[in-house]
Enzyme design. Structure first.
Site, short mmCIF file in Angstrom:
data_model
loop_
_atom_site.label_atom_id
_atom_site.label_comp_id
_atom_site.label_asym_id
_atom_site.label_seq_id
_atom_site.Cartn_x
_atom_site.Cartn_y
_atom_site.Cartn_z
N ASP A 1 -7.50 5.49 14.96
CA ASP A 1 -6.34 4.77 14.42
C ASP A 1 -6.50 4.53 12.92
OD1 ASP A 1 -8.39 3.11 15.77
OD2 ASP A 1 -7.39 1.48 14.72
N ARG B 1 0.85 -1.19 0.00
CA ARG B 1 0.00 0.00 0.00
C ARG B 1 0.89 1.23 0.00
NH1 ARG B 1 -4.23 0.26 4.82
NH2 ARG B 1 -2.51 0.79 6.16
P1 AMP Z 1 -8.04 -2.71 11.68
O1 AMP Z 1 -9.33 -3.31 12.08
O2 AMP Z 1 -7.41 -3.37 10.47
O3 AMP Z 1 -8.09 -1.24 11.54
O4 AMP Z 1 -7.03 -3.04 12.88
C1 AMP Z 1 -7.18 -2.58 14.19
C2 AMP Z 1 -5.97 -3.04 15.00
O5 AMP Z 1 -5.93 -4.47 15.05
C3 AMP Z 1 -4.63 -2.62 14.43
O6 AMP Z 1 -3.74 -2.42 15.50
C4 AMP Z 1 -4.23 -3.82 13.60
O7 AMP Z 1 -2.86 -3.91 13.39
C5 AMP Z 1 -4.75 -4.96 14.46
N1 AMP Z 1 -5.10 -6.13 13.65
C6 AMP Z 1 -6.19 -6.31 12.86
N2 AMP Z 1 -6.19 -7.53 12.29
C7 AMP Z 1 -5.08 -8.15 12.72
C8 AMP Z 1 -4.52 -9.44 12.50
N3 AMP Z 1 -5.11 -10.34 11.72
N4 AMP Z 1 -3.36 -9.72 13.11
C9 AMP Z 1 -2.76 -8.84 13.93
N5 AMP Z 1 -3.24 -7.62 14.19
C10 AMP Z 1 -4.38 -7.27 13.60
MG MG Z 2 -6.83 0.12 11.16
#
Ligand code: AMP
Ligand code: MG
Length: 480
Positions: A246, A170
């Protein structure tokens, strides 16, 4: 050529050096050549064998400094300090021909110190959705992170059911979120906060250094860019779905795609995120949430600015957003004067399509065809409330006649701001279903269509149609 690694080298203690972890049978299936060339990246990097050794070898420009950034965030209104790149890594920074720097970030890279108990992976489904949406937004003129390439795998990952992992590189000016500043502020690490600001001034907000208060100038820029972005989402009918801090970029770009949707039938209360039971991130809530998020960010500016200064900047958000939104709406209606009459026409038009639950984009595209002198316009047949539609149309035609602009010119301008093709969730799903069976042709065709959203072409007619009943208001899972 080598990438720069300014974040990892200057702010090494604001995250952790981490290497990508190989997936089973990685396959490079898509490369965004235009973006690759704009970033002056060697074509030779983006072949199956090169990219694999770059991503999973130890000494390549992608992995010598690959870095997981630490951040926190307000999620659905509650503070969570326990976030960070849990499945993404900053590989490094590339420069375009203007000398501007761009982050290359690998999503789905494997576990990092911030993964908590999760697997560090991204599923193919969500990776394809992010790829498609970011290209769609970019080509509609809406600021967004972009997709450089896509890698599939045979690695099983478990969400609601078993799926396959994928990776995507990305691209964005930076991956610095509101939550970066919030984290170091709330954690009382004011030295790190200072160095984060200094890094931003040096690399991304250098114009602010000419100002008497660089912090004030930076806050002003973030407020303006966020207001402009959200005005565009509202005008083009985009629902982000997870506006946690975030997921908010300090560059005012669309960032961290999850259960997003472009509107189908116009319902201002539409909630695309299946897990958002309170409707916190409903379509019509987005402007207010933008301000809430800026307030959260502004706390991190308090070591440098007093409350009056901060309030002064935040108070500019709503007028800036409204000015941008009104201008876009005026253009979408093909009106040139910013008058009370125009504002009324816009409001009554939005009421009409929402009360009648008409497709948002098709309604605007139909407007492009209006003949200001014609009778029995097809637009009236588009609505159930025919009388209201007729009255509105007369009022609108009168405004078009008064402004005295040549019809062809107006229509051409309107067709350049009212997309013929938007990414419908059901179209994305059809492309995903085929790709999960190994056939990427539908994904590529959809991508091609979305890269020219304003040019109607007979061969793409199926992509301009409203969704079938099964494809409306699809429930999109948050899991990715
Ligand atoms: P997101 O929902 O992608 O915005 O992620 C929210 C938080 O959860 C962030 O800190 C991500 O890095 C972490 N996160 C989401 N999915 C995963 C995953 N499969 N493994 C590790 N961290 C995750
Ligand atoms: Mg995120």
């Amino acid at each position: 050529m080598n990438l720069d690694h300014s974040y990892a080298t200057h702010l090494g203690d604001l995250g952790a050096l981490t290497k990508p972890l190989r997936v089973a049978n990685p396959q490079l299936v898509e490369v965004n050549h235009t973006l690759r060339d704009a970033l002056q990246l060697p074509a030779s990097w983006f072949t199956q064998s090169s990219i694999m050794s770059m991503l999973f070898g130890n000494t390549s420009s992608f992995t010598t400094h690959s870095f997981a950034q630490k951040y926190g965030g307000h999620q659905f209104g509650g503070w969570n300090p326990d976030l960070g790149d849990g499945r993404g890594l900053l590989l490094g920074e590339a420069k375009d021909k203007f000398g501007k720097s761009w982050d290359l970030h690998l999503k789905g890279a494997g576990p990092t110190p911030y993964s908590r108990f999760a697997d560090g992976r991204a599923v193919l489904r969500s990776t394809l959705r992010e790829y498609l949406a970011s290209e769609a937004l970019h080509h509609m003129g809406i600021p967004t992170s972009r997709a450089l390439c896509l890698i599939t795998s045979d690695e099983p990952v478990y969400r609601e059911k078993q799926e396959k992992a994928a990776m995507m590189i990305r691209v964005s000016q930076s991956h610095i979120r509101f939550g970066h500043f919030e984290y170091f502020y709330h954690n009382g690490e004011l030295d790190k906060l200072k160095r984060l600001f200094d890094y931003c001034f040096e690399h991304h907000f250098s114009a602010c250094l000419h100002s008497e208060s660089p912090h004030l100038a930076m806050l002003e820029k973030v407020v303006t860019d966020t207001a402009t972005l959200i005005a565009k989402w509202q005008a083009y009918g985009f629902n982000h779905g997870v506006m946690n801090t975030d997921n908010m970029s300090i560059h005012g770009i669309t960032f961290d795609f999850g259960p997003y949707a472009f509107l189908d039938d116009f319902d201002p209360k539409f909630v695309c995120n299946h897990s958002d039971h309170q409707g916190r991130y409903a379509f019509e809530q987005q402007p207010g949430v933008g301000l809430w998020n800026l307030n959260a960010l502004a706390h991190a500016f308090t070591p440098y600015l007093n409350v009056e200064q901060i309030k002064g900047e935040l108070s500019q958000y709503e007028p800036k957003l409204m000015a941008e939104f009104s201008q876009l709406m005026r253009q979408k209606l093909g009106l040139y004067e910013n008058t009370q009459n125009t504002a009324e026409l816009v409001n009554r038009w939005l009421d009409l399509i929402s009360q009648d639950k008409r497709d948002y984009h098709i309604s605007f595209r139909l407007l492009c065809e209006i003949d200001e002198h014609g009778e029995n316009q097809p637009l009236v047949d588009h609505f159930m409330q025919r009388d209201t539609a007729k009255m509105w149309l007369e009022h609108y035609q009168q405004a078009l006649i008064t402004q005295n602009v040549k019809r062809q010119e107006r229509q051409a301008n309107m067709r350049n701001i009212n997309p013929e093709y938007v990414l419908r969730n059901y179209q994305a799903q059809l492309a995903i279903d085929a790709a999960q069976d190994g056939d990427f042709s539908r994904f590529r065709r959809l991508l091609q269509v979305l890269q020219h959203p304003f040019e109607g072409k007979p061969e793409y007619a199926e992509f301009a149609k409203p969704p079938p009943d099964w494809g409306k208001h699809m429930e999109i899972s948050c899991s990715s």
